[in-house]
Design an enzyme around this catalytic site. Sequence first.
Site, mmCIF file in Angstrom:
data_model
loop_
_atom_site.group_PDB
_atom_site.id
_atom_site.type_symbol
_atom_site.label_atom_id
_atom_site.label_comp_id
_atom_site.label_asym_id
_atom_site.label_seq_id
_atom_site.Cartn_x
_atom_site.Cartn_y
_atom_site.Cartn_z
ATOM 1 N N SER A 27 19.786 -26.314 51.183
ATOM 2 C CA SER A 27 18.585 -26.043 50.399
ATOM 3 C C SER A 27 17.784 -24.965 51.108
ATOM 4 C CB SER A 27 17.747 -27.313 50.234
ATOM 5 O OG SER A 27 18.444 -28.267 49.470
ATOM 6 N N LYS B 38 17.017 -26.677 42.550
ATOM 7 C CA LYS B 38 16.829 -27.691 43.595
ATOM 8 C C LYS B 38 15.347 -27.863 43.928
ATOM 9 C CE LYS B 38 17.424 -30.636 46.895
ATOM 10 N NZ LYS B 38 18.302 -30.506 48.060
#
Length: 306
Positions: free
Chosen positions: A97, A171
Amino acid sequence: MTIRNVTLIGTGIMGAPMARNIARAGFNVTVWNRTRAKAEALADVATVAEYPREAVGNADAIITMVDNSPVVTGIYFGENGVVEAAPAGALFVDMSSIQPAVARDHAAAIARTGRRHVDAPVSGGEKGATEATLAIMAGGNREDFEEARALLSAMGRATHVGVHGAGQVAKLANQVIVAVTIGAVSEAMLLAQEGGCDPAALREALMGGFATSRILELHGERMVERNFVPGGPLALQLKDIENALEVARQAGLRLPLTEHARDAFHALAGDMRMSRYDHSAYLLWLEAINDGKRLGSKETLAPTSD
């Protein structure tokens, strides 16, 4: 290109079970991790490489699952960077991420070397990684995504959401929902207790109604059990919220609920020890600002110091 040989870099809480599921699906797996012992634990299903460049030498696809943008950039382009060591045409799948802009920069730089890139961060935590039920949000060329579909399906449910960097934006959207919902569940649980409810019974009563969510199911249970050994470390949740707010700033948006959640996580993460707790430890911040009122009577479980 048919993907058969897969290298996975980063065999921590998420990466290790992901590697096992990839091997179980029939791929040839090579792993590398900065702390070698974590990679050695996968020696029964994967080849353990001594060096990162060695790990990618025969790879059709290279997965990275590490903490943040600087780590990914270092792995790709640092002194021992793996991009130039990978075969021509190899597909880099970054499941970390990181900031969307950095993912786009990575994609462009990798393309200039004759390799390819997809950003494919995940949601589902350790449980999803273990059970191969991760939600995988992929950004990049549709053709590259389709080539990687079987590989990604070994780890969960993959969806192509747009161009390079779009996976990371998806995300961040996920993390906004997670952070705000963790806060809402914490507040609801403490409110219910102080109003005379059994918190465990409340969670059971709400499951199946409009308040049902994975956060209520999994993190609500963590709060009742006071189990803050991570799944998802608080420090990483805070990183994702800060990234989401930066993308919002660039888009001219205000996200007030997300800002409030960021402030709570930031207050907790000011204590380096607390930054390692599960992100459901938002509850502890809520208790602190309410004069130490405490959900339940169980002993609080915290991560170990190692």
